[in-house]
Design a protein around this motif. Structure first.
Motif, PDB file in Angstrom:
ATOM      1  N   ALA A  34      52.020   6.670  43.608  1.00 41.78           N
ATOM      2  CA  ALA A  34      51.389   5.886  43.916  1.00 41.78           C
ATOM      3  C   ALA A  34      52.471   4.139  43.189  1.00 41.78           C
ATOM      4  O   ALA A  34      52.593   3.783  43.851  1.00 41.78           O
ATOM      5  CB  ALA A  34      50.013   5.940  43.964  1.00 41.78           C
ATOM      6  N   LEU A  35      52.076   5.020  41.718  1.00 39.54           N
ATOM      7  CA  LEU A  35      52.982   3.821  41.148  1.00 39.54           C
ATOM      8  C   LEU A  35      53.520   3.307  41.415  1.00 39.54           C
ATOM      9  O   LEU A  35      54.539   2.268  41.732  1.00 39.54           O
ATOM     10  CB  LEU A  35      53.174   4.367  39.773  1.00 39.54           C
ATOM     11  CG  LEU A  35      53.670   3.197  38.632  1.00 39.54           C
ATOM     12  CD1 LEU A  35      52.994   2.557  38.230  1.00 39.54           C
ATOM     13  CD2 LEU A  35      54.151   4.274  37.411  1.00 39.54           C
ATOM     14  N   CYS A  36      54.911   4.388  42.014  1.00 44.13           N
ATOM     15  CA  CYS A  36      56.328   4.010  42.093  1.00 44.13           C
ATOM     16  C   CYS A  36      56.098   3.410  43.977  1.00 44.13           C
ATOM     17  O   CYS A  36      57.720   2.640  43.682  1.00 44.13           O
ATOM     18  CB  CYS A  36      56.720   5.654  42.366  1.00 44.13           C
ATOM     19  SG  CYS A  36      57.753   6.539  40.206  1.00 44.13           S
ATOM     20  N   GLN A  37      55.996   3.820  44.198  1.00 44.35           N
ATOM     21  CA  GLN A  37      55.745   3.135  45.774  1.00 44.35           C
ATOM     22  C   GLN A  37      55.213   1.854  45.415  1.00 44.35           C
ATOM     23  O   GLN A  37      55.607   1.037  46.301  1.00 44.35           O
ATOM     24  CB  GLN A  37      54.526   3.925  46.796  1.00 44.35           C
ATOM     25  CG  GLN A  37      55.435   5.189  46.938  1.00 44.35           C
ATOM     26  CD  GLN A  37      53.941   6.447  48.069  1.00 44.35           C
ATOM     27  OE1 GLN A  37      52.522   5.893  47.994  1.00 44.35           O
ATOM     28  NE2 GLN A  37      54.954   6.815  48.589  1.00 44.35           N
ATOM     29  N   LEU A  38      54.154   1.232  44.581  1.00 37.76           N
ATOM     30  CA  LEU A  38      53.965   0.075  44.635  1.00 37.76           C
ATOM     31  C   LEU A  38      55.015  -0.638  43.753  1.00 37.76           C
ATOM     32  O   LEU A  38      55.819  -1.559  44.334  1.00 37.76           O
ATOM     33  CB  LEU A  38      52.401  -0.138  43.537  1.00 37.76           C
ATOM     34  CG  LEU A  38      52.301  -1.333  43.070  1.00 37.76           C
ATOM     35  CD1 LEU A  38      51.824  -2.252  44.275  1.00 37.76           C
ATOM     36  CD2 LEU A  38      50.865  -1.164  42.161  1.00 37.76           C
ATOM     37  N   ALA A  39      55.385  -0.046  42.836  1.00 38.65           N
ATOM     38  CA  ALA A  39      57.259  -0.780  42.433  1.00 38.65           C
ATOM     39  C   ALA A  39      57.562  -1.218  42.819  1.00 38.65           C
ATOM     40  O   ALA A  39      58.417  -1.946  43.530  1.00 38.65           O
ATOM     41  CB  ALA A  39      57.547  -0.029  41.237  1.00 38.65           C
ATOM     42  N   THR A  40      58.039  -0.156  44.309  1.00 42.31           N
ATOM     43  CA  THR A  40      58.966  -0.417  45.141  1.00 42.31           C
ATOM     44  C   THR A  40      59.009  -1.532  45.761  1.00 42.31           C
ATOM     45  O   THR A  40      60.059  -2.489  46.442  1.00 42.31           O
ATOM     46  CB  THR A  40      59.833   1.203  45.328  1.00 42.31           C
ATOM     47  OG1 THR A  40      60.395   1.899  44.781  1.00 42.31           O
ATOM     48  CG2 THR A  40      60.901   0.685  46.567  1.00 42.31           C
ATOM     49  N   ALA A  41      57.469  -1.282  46.321  1.00 40.33           N
ATOM     50  CA  ALA A  41      57.693  -2.482  47.075  1.00 40.33           C
ATOM     51  C   ALA A  41      57.153  -3.820  47.093  1.00 40.33           C
ATOM     52  O   ALA A  41      57.739  -4.656  47.665  1.00 40.33           O
ATOM     53  CB  ALA A  41      56.052  -2.258  47.220  1.00 40.33           C
ATOM     54  N   ARG A  42      57.359  -3.753  45.235  1.00 39.84           N
ATOM     55  CA  ARG A  42      57.030  -4.992  44.908  1.00 39.84           C
ATOM     56  C   ARG A  42      59.076  -5.781  43.919  1.00 39.84           C
ATOM     57  O   ARG A  42      58.998  -6.613  43.262  1.00 39.84           O
ATOM     58  CB  ARG A  42      56.087  -5.197  43.777  1.00 39.84           C
ATOM     59  CG  ARG A  42      54.607  -5.314  44.033  1.00 39.84           C
ATOM     60  CD  ARG A  42      54.255  -5.348  42.601  1.00 39.84           C
ATOM     61  NE  ARG A  42      54.011  -6.920  42.070  1.00 39.84           N
ATOM     62  CZ  ARG A  42      53.006  -8.016  42.963  1.00 39.84           C
ATOM     63  NH1 ARG A  42      52.612  -7.591  44.509  1.00 39.84           N
ATOM     64  NH2 ARG A  42      53.144  -8.880  42.465  1.00 39.84           N
ATOM     65  N   GLY A  43      59.412  -4.425  44.261  1.00 38.91           N
ATOM     66  CA  GLY A  43      61.185  -5.059  44.814  1.00 38.91           C
ATOM     67  C   GLY A  43      61.694  -4.446  42.946  1.00 38.91           C
ATOM     68  O   GLY A  43      62.850  -4.764  42.405  1.00 38.91           O
ATOM     69  N   TYR A  44      61.047  -3.437  42.139  1.00 37.99           N
ATOM     70  CA  TYR A  44      61.028  -2.723  41.045  1.00 37.99           C
ATOM     71  C   TYR A  44      61.486  -1.395  41.708  1.00 37.99           C
ATOM     72  O   TYR A  44      60.689  -0.286  41.458  1.00 37.99           O
ATOM     73  CB  TYR A  44      60.316  -2.518  40.472  1.00 37.99           C
ATOM     74  CG  TYR A  44      59.862  -4.545  39.712  1.00 37.99           C
ATOM     75  CD1 TYR A  44      61.188  -5.319  38.976  1.00 37.99           C
ATOM     76  CD2 TYR A  44      58.826  -4.848  40.906  1.00 37.99           C
ATOM     77  CE1 TYR A  44      60.381  -6.755  38.962  1.00 37.99           C
ATOM     78  CE2 TYR A  44      58.612  -6.128  40.127  1.00 37.99           C
ATOM     79  CZ  TYR A  44      59.555  -6.619  39.395  1.00 37.99           C
ATOM     80  OH  TYR A  44      58.820  -8.350  39.706  1.00 37.99           O
ATOM     81  N   ALA A  45      62.261  -1.404  42.329  1.00 31.65           N
ATOM     82  CA  ALA A  45      62.477   0.488  42.852  1.00 31.65           C
ATOM     83  C   ALA A  45      62.753   1.773  41.461  1.00 31.65           C
ATOM     84  O   ALA A  45      63.938   1.596  41.017  1.00 31.65           O
ATOM     85  CB  ALA A  45      63.971   0.564  43.562  1.00 31.65           C
ATOM     86  N   VAL A  46      61.893   2.418  41.677  1.00 31.31           N
ATOM     87  CA  VAL A  46      61.580   3.603  40.660  1.00 31.31           C
ATOM     88  C   VAL A  46      61.855   4.492  41.751  1.00 31.31           C
ATOM     89  O   VAL A  46      60.321   4.908  42.434  1.00 31.31           O
ATOM     90  CB  VAL A  46      60.689   3.261  39.942  1.00 31.31           C
ATOM     91  CG1 VAL A  46      60.406   4.107  38.866  1.00 31.31           C
ATOM     92  CG2 VAL A  46      60.336   1.518  39.318  1.00 31.31           C
TER      93      VAL A  46
END
Length: 92
Positions: A34-46
């Motif tokens: 969930a953290l990775c999906q949120l980060a990626t959705a905000r432009g910070y691919a993890v």
């Protein structure tokens, strides 16, 4: 910690709503994903793999160092996920 997570933390310093969204990821069935999906959705691919590989790589490098690496087992190792939320908690 992953460079993109640092950038996400920097954004979270200025954005209360984002901080709440980040904390909410801990309530999900798979919090790391969930953290990775949120980060990626905000432009910070993890990715989850990146998230946990960093701590393991650091510890492995300590133990295999040719110049006096740790000659004893470490009690544990920090991972980017834990460090991320510790840093986020320090903002509150």
């Amino acid at each position: 910690m992953n460079e993109n997570l640092w950038k996400l933390l920097e954004e979270a310093k200025q954005n209360e709503q984002l901080r709440q969204q980040l904390w909410q990821t801990k309530e999900e069935k798979d919090p790391a994903l969930a953290l990775c999906q949120l980060a990626t959705a905000r432009g910070y691919a993890v990715t989850v793999g990146e998230l946990f590989a960093e701590g393991e790589e650091y510890t492995s490098n300590l133990l295999k160092s040719c110049n006096g690496g740790a000659s004893y087992p470490l009690e544990g190792w920090e991972d980017s996920y834990d460090l991320f939320f510790a840093s986020l908690a320090a903002m509150q």
